[in-house]
Design a protein around this motif. Structure first.
Motif, PDB file in Angstrom:
ATOM      1  N   THR A 158       0.815  -1.036   0.017  1.00  0.00           N
ATOM      2  CA  THR A 158       0.008   0.106  -0.053  1.00  0.00           C
ATOM      3  C   THR A 158       0.854   1.197  -0.024  1.00  0.00           C
ATOM      4  O   THR A 158       0.443   2.438  -0.739  1.00  0.00           O
ATOM      5  CB  THR A 158      -0.906  -0.031   1.288  1.00  0.00           C
ATOM      6  N   LEU A 159       1.876   1.228   0.784  1.00  0.00           N
ATOM      7  CA  LEU A 159       2.983   2.496   0.672  1.00  0.00           C
ATOM      8  C   LEU A 159       3.119   3.062  -0.479  1.00  0.00           C
ATOM      9  O   LEU A 159       2.744   4.110  -0.672  1.00  0.00           O
ATOM     10  CB  LEU A 159       4.148   1.984   1.639  1.00  0.00           C
TER      11      LEU A 159
ATOM     12  N   ASP B 241       7.026   5.471 -14.361  1.00  0.00           N
ATOM     13  CA  ASP B 241       5.720   5.946 -14.066  1.00  0.00           C
ATOM     14  C   ASP B 241       5.376   5.347 -12.751  1.00  0.00           C
ATOM     15  O   ASP B 241       6.044   4.676 -12.184  1.00  0.00           O
ATOM     16  CB  ASP B 241       4.885   4.718 -14.868  1.00  0.00           C
ATOM     17  N   TYR B 242       4.370   6.189 -12.187  1.00  0.00           N
ATOM     18  CA  TYR B 242       4.238   5.936 -10.798  1.00  0.00           C
ATOM     19  C   TYR B 242       3.355   4.606 -10.410  1.00  0.00           C
ATOM     20  O   TYR B 242       2.650   4.031 -11.174  1.00  0.00           O
ATOM     21  CB  TYR B 242       3.263   7.282 -10.081  1.00  0.00           C
ATOM     22  N   GLU B 243       3.515   4.225  -9.140  1.00  0.00           N
ATOM     23  CA  GLU B 243       3.013   2.966  -8.576  1.00  0.00           C
ATOM     24  C   GLU B 243       1.520   3.347  -8.388  1.00  0.00           C
ATOM     25  O   GLU B 243       1.109   4.318  -7.963  1.00  0.00           O
ATOM     26  CB  GLU B 243       3.806   2.722  -7.331  1.00  0.00           C
TER      27      GLU B 243
ATOM     28  N   HIS C 275      13.823   4.619  -8.021  1.00  0.00           N
ATOM     29  CA  HIS C 275      13.874   3.028  -7.808  1.00  0.00           C
ATOM     30  C   HIS C 275      13.513   2.192  -6.314  1.00  0.00           C
ATOM     31  O   HIS C 275      13.411   1.163  -6.148  1.00  0.00           O
ATOM     32  CB  HIS C 275      15.194   2.371  -8.164  1.00  0.00           C
ATOM     33  N   LEU C 276      13.267   3.479  -5.561  1.00  0.00           N
ATOM     34  CA  LEU C 276      13.061   3.236  -4.158  1.00  0.00           C
ATOM     35  C   LEU C 276      11.779   3.756  -3.676  1.00  0.00           C
ATOM     36  O   LEU C 276      11.030   4.825  -4.233  1.00  0.00           O
ATOM     37  CB  LEU C 276      14.005   3.501  -3.106  1.00  0.00           C
ATOM     38  N   VAL C 277      10.999   3.210  -2.605  1.00  0.00           N
ATOM     39  CA  VAL C 277       9.939   3.813  -1.957  1.00  0.00           C
ATOM     40  C   VAL C 277      10.287   5.375  -1.448  1.00  0.00           C
ATOM     41  O   VAL C 277      11.490   5.350  -1.031  1.00  0.00           O
ATOM     42  CB  VAL C 277       9.571   2.972  -0.767  1.00  0.00           C
ATOM     43  N   ARG C 278       9.494   6.212  -1.580  1.00  0.00           N
ATOM     44  CA  ARG C 278       9.833   7.565  -1.324  1.00  0.00           C
ATOM     45  C   ARG C 278       8.774   8.306  -0.380  1.00  0.00           C
ATOM     46  O   ARG C 278       7.799   8.621  -0.593  1.00  0.00           O
ATOM     47  CB  ARG C 278       9.955   8.473  -2.600  1.00  0.00           C
ATOM     48  N   VAL C 279       9.100   7.935   0.882  1.00  0.00           N
ATOM     49  CA  VAL C 279       7.983   8.391   1.845  1.00  0.00           C
ATOM     50  C   VAL C 279       8.548   9.580   2.404  1.00  0.00           C
ATOM     51  O   VAL C 279       9.608   9.958   2.770  1.00  0.00           O
ATOM     52  CB  VAL C 279       7.822   7.327   3.177  1.00  0.00           C
TER      53      VAL C 279
ATOM     54  N   TYR D 123      14.271   2.644   1.961  1.00  0.00           N
ATOM     55  CA  TYR D 123      15.376   1.661   1.610  1.00  0.00           C
ATOM     56  C   TYR D 123      14.900   0.585   0.592  1.00  0.00           C
ATOM     57  O   TYR D 123      15.433  -0.171  -0.015  1.00  0.00           O
ATOM     58  CB  TYR D 123      16.241   1.176   2.806  1.00  0.00           C
ATOM     59  N   ILE D 124      13.507   0.535   0.656  1.00  0.00           N
ATOM     60  CA  ILE D 124      12.599  -0.656   0.131  1.00  0.00           C
ATOM     61  C   ILE D 124      12.735  -0.363  -1.403  1.00  0.00           C
ATOM     62  O   ILE D 124      12.414   0.302  -1.883  1.00  0.00           O
ATOM     63  CB  ILE D 124      11.232  -0.733   0.598  1.00  0.00           C
ATOM     64  N   PRO D 125      13.276  -1.367  -2.355  1.00  0.00           N
ATOM     65  CA  PRO D 125      13.286  -1.120  -3.798  1.00  0.00           C
ATOM     66  C   PRO D 125      12.125  -1.421  -4.319  1.00  0.00           C
ATOM     67  O   PRO D 125      11.249  -2.287  -3.753  1.00  0.00           O
ATOM     68  CB  PRO D 125      14.264  -2.264  -3.941  1.00  0.00           C
ATOM     69  N   LEU D 126      11.564  -0.747  -5.057  1.00  0.00           N
ATOM     70  CA  LEU D 126      10.156  -1.148  -6.139  1.00  0.00           C
ATOM     71  C   LEU D 126      10.232  -2.274  -6.614  1.00  0.00           C
ATOM     72  O   LEU D 126       9.397  -2.960  -6.699  1.00  0.00           O
ATOM     73  CB  LEU D 126      10.239   0.249  -6.865  1.00  0.00           C
ATOM     74  N   ALA D 127      11.273  -3.064  -7.086  1.00  0.00           N
ATOM     75  CA  ALA D 127      11.365  -4.170  -7.858  1.00  0.00           C
ATOM     76  C   ALA D 127      11.277  -5.303  -6.671  1.00  0.00           C
ATOM     77  O   ALA D 127      10.200  -6.279  -7.246  1.00  0.00           O
ATOM     78  CB  ALA D 127      12.996  -4.571  -8.080  1.00  0.00           C
ATOM     79  N   CYS D 128      11.075  -5.224  -5.503  1.00  0.00           N
ATOM     80  CA  CYS D 128      10.796  -6.393  -4.595  1.00  0.00           C
ATOM     81  C   CYS D 128       9.376  -6.198  -4.272  1.00  0.00           C
ATOM     82  O   CYS D 128       8.504  -7.274  -4.252  1.00  0.00           O
ATOM     83  CB  CYS D 128      11.725  -6.690  -3.412  1.00  0.00           C
TER      84      CYS D 128
END
Length: 524
Positions: A20-21, A139-141, A228-232, A355-360
């Motif tokens: 969800t993040l 593109d955005y998630e 390439h990473l989650v951006r909070v 630090y979470i990669p969007l790939a995983c």
């Protein structure tokens, strides 16, 4: 809520939280709203809506289907605080719709269309996550539309990603997909460790570890760029915390445009929520039936709260619900846990989340998409006949090549046409034995059956003896009755003999039928 299934619900809640993040952030970005507004809507959807929801497995939050409406509304109303007032009003309208029991309209949606929606969502998830799995994060998630804002489409985006592969992202996504498959297999085998530990959390931790090892040993392959990473957004001090919240501007109530935006949000959001609720009930392994009216009230309450604190409008979301169910959720506690984890993580450890990669995460979503769109589902629908398969496959194609709402509308229209068509064919039966023809009304006949009846009557031949039995029809429409009268008048000219039984309009036919049944019972 019950703690009976805490193990499974916690595991599912973690998986939904992780997925969800980035979705909340991506939808906020596409909507032209502050990034934090998507997170706030996700938190409200998890904590507030869950408490009032009519479903045990559904998950609510900001939806990709509303991004265009949100973007246009912000521009039209002039500012985000003005738009928040429309969100609050939309929530009030939704609550009133639930109170007026408007949710019952969802019962008229054909099951073939709902199944098509679920399969299409699975296919779209896979197609949209392939670029992220390849390391192409342009593109955005949360993007769902086929035709994209950057003038590309779903397939050209995949081609673009294939021409710009990122070795680090591919390594992470492939290893994480393998880990998911192994984890699910081990859990199904009944191994307690794999059933107890949240597989989604392990996959994300493995993704983070692999990327950090790449940073140390193979920096050229690593996913160092923020894209390439989650951006909070980071909350560093009290000023950042205050800036995270926006509040509605009540002075906009004097502008009629705010009511138009509110009504649009309420109607579109309610439709998406009701469709997704039907889908959630079909996904629920315990086959519980949810109250659509209660769901509308819950969505209304959620939108009022979200609008008051600066969040985006929310709906019940089929993608997150699918993740929830396939992660083992048993009760609404899983959705509540996902909302609680979002609240705690966003305000306490945003640096770690980044630090979470969007790939995983792409690997997690692709596995869910596969479960939604297995080839066995296509085979099953095909075996059920054309009246089920054609609306199903058209819904799938329409959603994949347009977007969720347009695709659903197309599927619903086709599904309704097939219902009318099959109902017309089944209402009138025709049997022939040489020159004797039986035309039997098996149930009520309306003007929709007129074309079929005229075809049957036109096919009769000179010398036929026609017996028309209307005893089982409790209602015979005026058009049908007139068609039969005209046929009776013209029959001698065509050399056809006619006899009617029970061919009277409205409730007279029902009375005759009841009288015959009564005589049969009493033996008169």
């Amino acid at each position: 809520m019950t703690l009976k299934y805490l193990n499974k619900d916690f595991s599912a809640g973690v998986a939904v939280f992780l997925v969800t993040l980035p979705l909340c952030l991506g939808i906020a970005l596409a909507s032209g709203a502050p990034l934090f507004s998507g997170l706030l809507a996700g938190i409200v959807g998890g904590i507030v809506v869950t408490l009032f929801s009519g479903s045990e497995v559904s998950v609510s939050g900001p939806a990709a289907g509303l991004t265009v409406i949100v973007f246009d509304s912000i521009q039209r109303l002039g500012s985000y605080p003005n738009f928040l007032m429309a969100v609050v009003l939309a929530g009030v309208i939704q609550f009133l719709l639930g109170w007026l029991k408007a949710g019952r309209l969802s019962s008229f949606v054909p099951s073939s269309v709902i199944r098509g929606m679920l399969v299409a969502i699975g296919i779209v998830i896979i197609l949209k996550q392939i670029p992220h799995a390849l390391g192409w994060d342009a593109d955005y998630e949360g993007e769902f539309e086929f035709a994209q804002a950057d003038q590309r489409n779903t397939f050209t985006e995949i081609i673009e990603a294939l021409s710009h592969p990122n070795a680090g992202a591919i390594l992470i996504s492939v290893l994480c997909l393998g880990l998911i498959a192994w984890w699910d297999y081990s859990a199904k085998k009944g191994i307690k460790f794999f059933k107890t530990i949240p597989g989604g959390l392990v996959v994300v931790l493995v993704g983070v570890i692999i990327n950090q090892l790449l940073v140390l040993w193979f920096p050229a392959m690593s996913l160092k760029e923020a894209s390439h990473l989650v951006r909070v957004p980071l909350i560093r001090d009290w000023a950042d915390a205050r800036a995270a919240f926006n509040f509605p501007a009540f002075e906009i109530l004097a502008n009629p445009q705010v009511y138009i935006s509110a009504l649009t949000l309420a109607i579109v959001g309610s439709i998406e929520s009701l469709f997704s609720l039907e889908a959630a009930d079909k996904l629920d392994t315990r086959r519980r039936i949810s109250s659509p009216n209660q769901e509308l009230k819950a969505q209304g309450i959620g939108n009022v709260v979200s609008g008051l604190i600066g969040g985006l409008p929310l709906t019940l979301v089929a993608i997150r619900t699918s993740v929830n169910v396939y992660s083992g959720a048993q009760t609404r506690l899983s959705s509540f846990i996902h909302g609680l984890l979002m609240l705690l993580a966003v305000f306490s450890i945003p640096q770690l989340l980044n630090y979470i990669p969007l790939a995983c995460l792409a690997a997690l979503l692709i596995s869910v998409g596969y479960k939604l769109a297995k080839i066995e589902i296509f085979k099953k629908m095909y075996r059920e006949g054309s009246d089920q398969f054609i609306p199903f496959i058209i819904t799938v194609l329409a959603i994949v090549f347009t977007d969720l709402l347009i695709g659903l509308a197309i599927g619903l229209i086709v599904g309704m046409i097939y219902i009318v068509y099959t109902n017309n064919l089944s209402a009138i039966s025709v049997g022939r034995d040489k020159e004797t023809v039986l035309i039997w009304f098996k149930k009520d006949v309306s003007f929709l059956n007129k074309a079929h009846l005229k075809e049957v009557l036109a096919a009769l031949k000179p010398g036929d003896y026609v017996f028309v039995d209307g005893l089982r029809a409790q209602f015979i429409d005026h058009d049908i009755f007139t068609t039969l009268e005209e046929f009776e008048a013209d029959a001698p000219l065509r050399g056809i003999q006619v006899e009617f039984k029970g061919i009277t309009r409205r409730k007279i036919a029902k009375q005759k039928s009841n009288a015959i049944i009564q005589k049969t019972i009493t033996g008169e």
